[in-house]
Design a protein around this motif. Structure first.
Motif, PDB file in Angstrom:
ATOM      1  N   GLU A 161       0.693  -1.294  -0.295  1.00  0.00           N
ATOM      2  CA  GLU A 161       0.163   0.003   0.278  1.00  0.00           C
ATOM      3  C   GLU A 161       1.081   1.162  -0.068  1.00  0.00           C
ATOM      4  OE1 GLU A 161      -3.896  -1.496   2.290  1.00  0.00           O
ATOM      5  OE2 GLU A 161      -2.662  -0.791   3.252  1.00  0.00           O
ATOM      6  N   ASN A 162       1.777   1.373   1.226  1.00  0.00           N
ATOM      7  CA  ASN A 162       2.834   2.121   0.419  1.00  0.00           C
ATOM      8  C   ASN A 162       3.568   2.253  -0.688  1.00  0.00           C
ATOM      9  OD1 ASN A 162       1.698   3.508   3.396  1.00  0.00           O
ATOM     10  ND2 ASN A 162       3.814   2.710   4.196  1.00  0.00           N
ATOM     11  N   ALA A 163       3.681   1.409  -1.465  1.00  0.00           N
ATOM     12  CA  ALA A 163       4.234   1.544  -2.794  1.00  0.00           C
ATOM     13  C   ALA A 163       3.702   2.327  -3.180  1.00  0.00           C
ATOM     14  CB  ALA A 163       4.985   0.052  -3.476  1.00  0.00           C
ATOM     15  N   VAL A 164       1.950   1.631  -3.474  1.00  0.00           N
ATOM     16  CA  VAL A 164       1.735   2.737  -3.939  1.00  0.00           C
ATOM     17  C   VAL A 164       0.618   3.320  -4.142  1.00  0.00           C
ATOM     18  CG1 VAL A 164      -1.277   2.423  -5.255  1.00  0.00           C
ATOM     19  CG2 VAL A 164       0.518   0.171  -4.670  1.00  0.00           C
ATOM     20  N   LYS A 165       1.493   4.290  -2.375  1.00  0.00           N
ATOM     21  CA  LYS A 165       0.668   5.389  -2.207  1.00  0.00           C
ATOM     22  C   LYS A 165       1.455   6.899  -2.277  1.00  0.00           C
ATOM     23  CE  LYS A 165       0.037   4.607   2.364  1.00  0.00           C
ATOM     24  NZ  LYS A 165      -0.590   4.772   4.082  1.00  0.00           N
ATOM     25  N   TYR A 166       2.821   5.839  -2.031  1.00  0.00           N
ATOM     26  CA  TYR A 166       4.207   7.447  -2.370  1.00  0.00           C
ATOM     27  C   TYR A 166       4.737   6.861  -3.306  1.00  0.00           C
ATOM     28  CZ  TYR A 166       2.619   7.687   2.465  1.00  0.00           C
ATOM     29  OH  TYR A 166       2.624   7.412   3.906  1.00  0.00           O
ATOM     30  N   GLY A 167       4.149   5.821  -4.282  1.00  0.00           N
ATOM     31  CA  GLY A 167       4.953   5.098  -5.577  1.00  0.00           C
ATOM     32  C   GLY A 167       4.679   6.233  -6.518  1.00  0.00           C
ATOM     33  N   GLU A 196       9.986  -2.590  -4.358  1.00  0.00           N
ATOM     34  CA  GLU A 196      10.764  -1.349  -4.556  1.00  0.00           C
ATOM     35  C   GLU A 196       9.178  -1.209  -5.896  1.00  0.00           C
ATOM     36  OE1 GLU A 196      14.101  -3.319  -6.672  1.00  0.00           O
ATOM     37  OE2 GLU A 196      14.493  -1.669  -6.929  1.00  0.00           O
ATOM     38  N   ASP A 197       9.410   0.505  -5.209  1.00  0.00           N
ATOM     39  CA  ASP A 197       8.863   1.532  -6.315  1.00  0.00           C
ATOM     40  C   ASP A 197       9.800   2.345  -6.945  1.00  0.00           C
ATOM     41  OD1 ASP A 197       8.911   4.039  -4.373  1.00  0.00           O
ATOM     42  OD2 ASP A 197       8.125   3.304  -3.145  1.00  0.00           O
ATOM     43  N   HIS A 198       9.107   3.828  -7.337  1.00  0.00           N
ATOM     44  CA  HIS A 198       9.753   4.409  -8.394  1.00  0.00           C
ATOM     45  C   HIS A 198       9.970   5.361  -8.053  1.00  0.00           C
ATOM     46  CE1 HIS A 198      11.498   0.743 -10.626  1.00  0.00           C
ATOM     47  NE2 HIS A 198      11.606   1.307 -10.168  1.00  0.00           N
ATOM     48  N   ARG A 216       5.779  10.474  10.199  1.00  0.00           N
ATOM     49  CA  ARG A 216       5.856  10.868   8.378  1.00  0.00           C
ATOM     50  C   ARG A 216       6.369  11.388   8.225  1.00  0.00           C
ATOM     51  NH1 ARG A 216       0.420  11.581  11.490  1.00  0.00           N
ATOM     52  NH2 ARG A 216      -1.067   9.664  10.758  1.00  0.00           N
ATOM     53  N   VAL A 217       7.264  11.586   6.924  1.00  0.00           N
ATOM     54  CA  VAL A 217       8.288  12.400   6.412  1.00  0.00           C
ATOM     55  C   VAL A 217       7.337  13.570   6.100  1.00  0.00           C
ATOM     56  CG1 VAL A 217       9.808  12.892   3.872  1.00  0.00           C
ATOM     57  CG2 VAL A 217       9.420  10.643   5.298  1.00  0.00           C
ATOM     58  N   ASP A 218       6.889  13.396   5.283  1.00  0.00           N
ATOM     59  CA  ASP A 218       5.571  14.716   4.728  1.00  0.00           C
ATOM     60  C   ASP A 218       4.168  14.191   5.495  1.00  0.00           C
ATOM     61  OD1 ASP A 218       3.853  16.809   3.025  1.00  0.00           O
ATOM     62  OD2 ASP A 218       4.825  16.370   1.792  1.00  0.00           O
ATOM     63  N   GLY A 226      -4.893   9.162   3.485  1.00  0.00           N
ATOM     64  CA  GLY A 226      -5.162   8.857   4.299  1.00  0.00           C
ATOM     65  C   GLY A 226      -4.400   7.608   5.017  1.00  0.00           C
ATOM     66  N   GLY A 227      -3.295   8.073   5.235  1.00  0.00           N
ATOM     67  CA  GLY A 227      -2.292   7.138   6.110  1.00  0.00           C
ATOM     68  C   GLY A 227      -2.615   7.650   8.285  1.00  0.00           C
ATOM     69  N   THR A 228      -1.904   6.281   8.800  1.00  0.00           N
ATOM     70  CA  THR A 228      -2.206   6.462  10.135  1.00  0.00           C
ATOM     71  C   THR A 228      -0.867   7.184  10.687  1.00  0.00           C
ATOM     72  OG1 THR A 228      -1.649   3.898  10.342  1.00  0.00           O
ATOM     73  CG2 THR A 228      -4.071   5.260  10.230  1.00  0.00           C
ATOM     74  N   GLY A 229       0.177   6.841  10.182  1.00  0.00           N
ATOM     75  CA  GLY A 229       1.523   6.410  10.916  1.00  0.00           C
ATOM     76  C   GLY A 229       1.692   5.675  10.918  1.00  0.00           C
ATOM     77  N   LEU A 230       1.225   4.808  11.098  1.00  0.00           N
ATOM     78  CA  LEU A 230       1.645   3.546  12.766  1.00  0.00           C
ATOM     79  C   LEU A 230       1.774   2.004  11.461  1.00  0.00           C
ATOM     80  CD1 LEU A 230      -1.277   3.557  14.895  1.00  0.00           C
ATOM     81  CD2 LEU A 230       0.932   4.091  15.009  1.00  0.00           C
ATOM     82  N   GLY A 231       1.766   2.292  10.365  1.00  0.00           N
ATOM     83  CA  GLY A 231       2.128   0.873   8.894  1.00  0.00           C
ATOM     84  C   GLY A 231       3.387   0.735   9.799  1.00  0.00           C
ATOM     85  N   LEU A 232       4.416   1.357   8.955  1.00  0.00           N
ATOM     86  CA  LEU A 232       5.848   0.960   9.828  1.00  0.00           C
ATOM     87  C   LEU A 232       6.371   0.586  10.974  1.00  0.00           C
ATOM     88  CD1 LEU A 232       7.561   3.184   6.831  1.00  0.00           C
ATOM     89  CD2 LEU A 232       6.754   0.652   6.571  1.00  0.00           C
ATOM     90  N   ALA A 233       5.556   0.642  11.985  1.00  0.00           N
ATOM     91  CA  ALA A 233       6.114   0.692  12.984  1.00  0.00           C
ATOM     92  C   ALA A 233       4.881  -1.086  13.015  1.00  0.00           C
ATOM     93  CB  ALA A 233       4.852   1.158  14.072  1.00  0.00           C
TER      94      ALA A 233
HETATM   95  P1  ADP Z   1       1.798   6.298   6.793  1.00  0.00           P
HETATM   96  O1  ADP Z   1       0.093   5.325   7.521  1.00  0.00           O
HETATM   97  O2  ADP Z   1       1.444   7.927   6.995  1.00  0.00           O
HETATM   98  O3  ADP Z   1       1.701   5.862   5.644  1.00  0.00           O
HETATM   99  P2  ADP Z   1       3.681   4.089   7.312  1.00  0.00           P
HETATM  100  O4  ADP Z   1       3.912   4.107   8.685  1.00  0.00           O
HETATM  101  O5  ADP Z   1       3.579   3.577   7.086  1.00  0.00           O
HETATM  102  O6  ADP Z   1       2.466   5.283   8.106  1.00  0.00           O
HETATM  103  O7  ADP Z   1       4.833   5.057   6.987  1.00  0.00           O
HETATM  104  C1  ADP Z   1       5.732   6.213   7.617  1.00  0.00           C
HETATM  105  C2  ADP Z   1       6.462   7.835   6.321  1.00  0.00           C
HETATM  106  O8  ADP Z   1       7.141   6.954   5.464  1.00  0.00           O
HETATM  107  C3  ADP Z   1       4.659   7.817   5.485  1.00  0.00           C
HETATM  108  O9  ADP Z   1       4.261   8.625   5.835  1.00  0.00           O
HETATM  109  C4  ADP Z   1       5.894   8.162   4.025  1.00  0.00           C
HETATM  110  O10 ADP Z   1       6.198   9.756   4.845  1.00  0.00           O
HETATM  111  C5  ADP Z   1       7.225   7.424   4.551  1.00  0.00           C
HETATM  112  N1  ADP Z   1       7.052   5.873   3.818  1.00  0.00           N
HETATM  113  C6  ADP Z   1       6.704   5.105   3.746  1.00  0.00           C
HETATM  114  N2  ADP Z   1       6.484   4.470   2.471  1.00  0.00           N
HETATM  115  C7  ADP Z   1       7.217   4.935   1.398  1.00  0.00           C
HETATM  116  C8  ADP Z   1       7.421   4.694   0.557  1.00  0.00           C
HETATM  117  N3  ADP Z   1       7.207   3.348  -0.262  1.00  0.00           N
HETATM  118  N4  ADP Z   1       7.962   6.029  -0.513  1.00  0.00           N
HETATM  119  C9  ADP Z   1       8.160   7.137   0.144  1.00  0.00           C
HETATM  120  N5  ADP Z   1       7.888   7.632   1.817  1.00  0.00           N
HETATM  121  C10 ADP Z   1       7.525   6.307   1.797  1.00  0.00           C
END
Ligand code: ADP
Length: 269
Positions: A161-167, A196-198, A216-218, A226-233
């Protein structure tokens, strides 16, 4: 550019009693501070959509009362904000569950290629809507690894989902599975899943902090997606539970690669 996320090592045993006491207190204080920050973050994250909804309710009672178009628009926004609160609460529950289970090794076995194919199929409509093209490698081999199917599904769902959202739209998303005959840190054979995303990539200074709760980066962009900021945790705790490793490689302007390495055998402890 590389960030390696592992469980924080415990401080090396200290020689003198007095020093240990000071160390213990500062660690306890740090833990307490983290708890306070977490509660403040959760409250803020819940309060933002709630404030928006309360505002729209007032507007609907007052100025927008007889304006059908405004009413529909505000109801759409309120629905979106309610959805955001719902996702946040689901992610908080997931996080607390995975943290509670982190020390118990998963007892089951997982069909990893099948799980990855299933996750891609489940996310198919969203991937397609984003104009992203998927390329896979190694997902057609038979393989069963020790693990928890639901939790690993959550890991790969979050990463894809992240790769699609931020890719970025129109990009290529690569998902591959390959064997590592001897993984140095795990001291044995392992399997690596890379996603891997581009997209725009992530600046180096953010990489070590990405798995922190609510980092979150941005923030604006992440919330708009729609992100919660908890996915990667959540991902980090599940990978730790599987005695695995999470690697994040990223280059600004080129894209990001998230690699989950899982041991082939249950091993000791
Ligand atoms: P979120 O719900 O905000 O996506 P995550 O914990 O999944 O929270 O990710 C934390 C942050 O890492 C994101 O807000 C985004 O800034 C950055 N991030 C995660 N995956 C990617 C990606 N594939 N490309 C660029 N930035 C990413």
């Amino acid at each position: 550019i590389l960030a390696e996320v592992t469980v924080a090592p415990l401080p090396a045993a200290l020689g003198r009693g007095a020093t240990i006491a000071v160390q213990d207190r500062s660690m306890a204080e740090e833990a307490e501070q983290m708890r306070r920050d977490f509660v403040a973050n959760v409250s803020h994250e819940l309060k933002t959509p709630l404030t928006a909804m309360t505002g729209f309710i007032e507007t609907l009672r007052g100025p927008a009362r007889d304006d059908a178009r405004a009413r529909d628009r505000f109801l759409d926004i309120m629905e979106r904000e309610a959805g955001r609160m719902n996702r946040l609460i689901s992610d908080l529950l997931s996080l607390s569950r995975v943290q509670a289970e982190e020390r118990q090794r998963p007892a089951g076995r997982v069909d990893l290629p099948g799980l990855l194919r299933g996750t891609l199929a489940m996310l198919g409509p969203r991937i397609e809507a984003a104009g992203v093209v998927v390329r896979t490698q190694g997902l057609d081999q038979p393989l069963r690894l020790p693990g928890d199917t639901d939790q690993l599904t959550q890991v790969f769902q979050n990463l894809i989902e992240n790769a699609v959202k931020y890719g970025g739209s129109g990009g290529v998303l690569r998902v591959s599975l390959s064997r590592i005959p001897h993984e140095a840190v795990l001291r044995g054979p392992a399997w690596a899943v890379t996603i891997e995303d581009h997209g725009d990539g992530i600046e180096e200074q953010h990489l070590p902090r990405l798995t922190e709760r609510f980092y979150r980066v941005d923030g604006h962009r992440a919330r708009a997606q729609g992100g919660t900021g908890l996915g990667l945790a959540i991902v980090k705790h599940i990978v730790n539970r599987h005695r695995g490793r999470l690697r994040i490689d990223s280059r600004v302007g080129e894209g990001s690669r998230f690699t989950v390495v899982l041991p082939e055998t249950a091993g000791r402890g």
